[in-house]
Scaffold this motif. Structure first.
Motif: not given
Length: 113
Positions: A1-16, A68-78
């Motif tokens: 995966m290119s670095k451009h794709q990694v940047v696009e897959h990050y978790t962004y938020r816009v708020s006032w 990116p959080l969207s590409e991490r694997k989670f176990s479902g446990k905490f």
């Protein structure tokens, strides 16, 4: 995966941002960075461009680039630690509902019931 794709897959938020009288854009994977702008779209574009620059610099300096959080694997446990009295209270509440402690915790976390 290119670095451009990694940047696009990050978790962004816009708020006032009332105190700045502008929109603020942030990125979960880079919590110390933000971008302010009068337009919501421009704020998002600004943070994405900034993160792109930061990732390029990190790559150039051979630093570890956050996944990116969207590409991490989670176990479902905490694991949750609580006081013995709270543990007992939750066990009693679960027993009264005829469900497991795990099911009670899921209900509470999801806001149902």
């Amino acid at each position: 995966m290119s670095k451009h794709q990694v940047v696009e897959h990050y978790t962004y938020r816009v708020s006032w941002a009332d105190e700045d009288d502008e929109y603020v854009a942030t990125c979960v994977e880079f919590p110390s960075l933000s971008w302010l702008d009068h337009s919501r779209g421009a704020a998002l574009d600004g943070i994405v461009a900034l993160i792109g620059e930061v990732v390029r610099d990190m790559e150039k300096n051979k630093e570890e680039i956050p996944e990116p959080l969207s590409e991490r694997k989670f176990s479902g446990k905490f694991l949750v630690r609580t006081s013995p009295s709270m543990h007992g209270k939750l066990i009693r509440e679960a027993a009264e509902q005829h469900i497991s402690l795990n099911q009670l915790a899921l209900q509470k976390l999801s806001g149902s019931r």
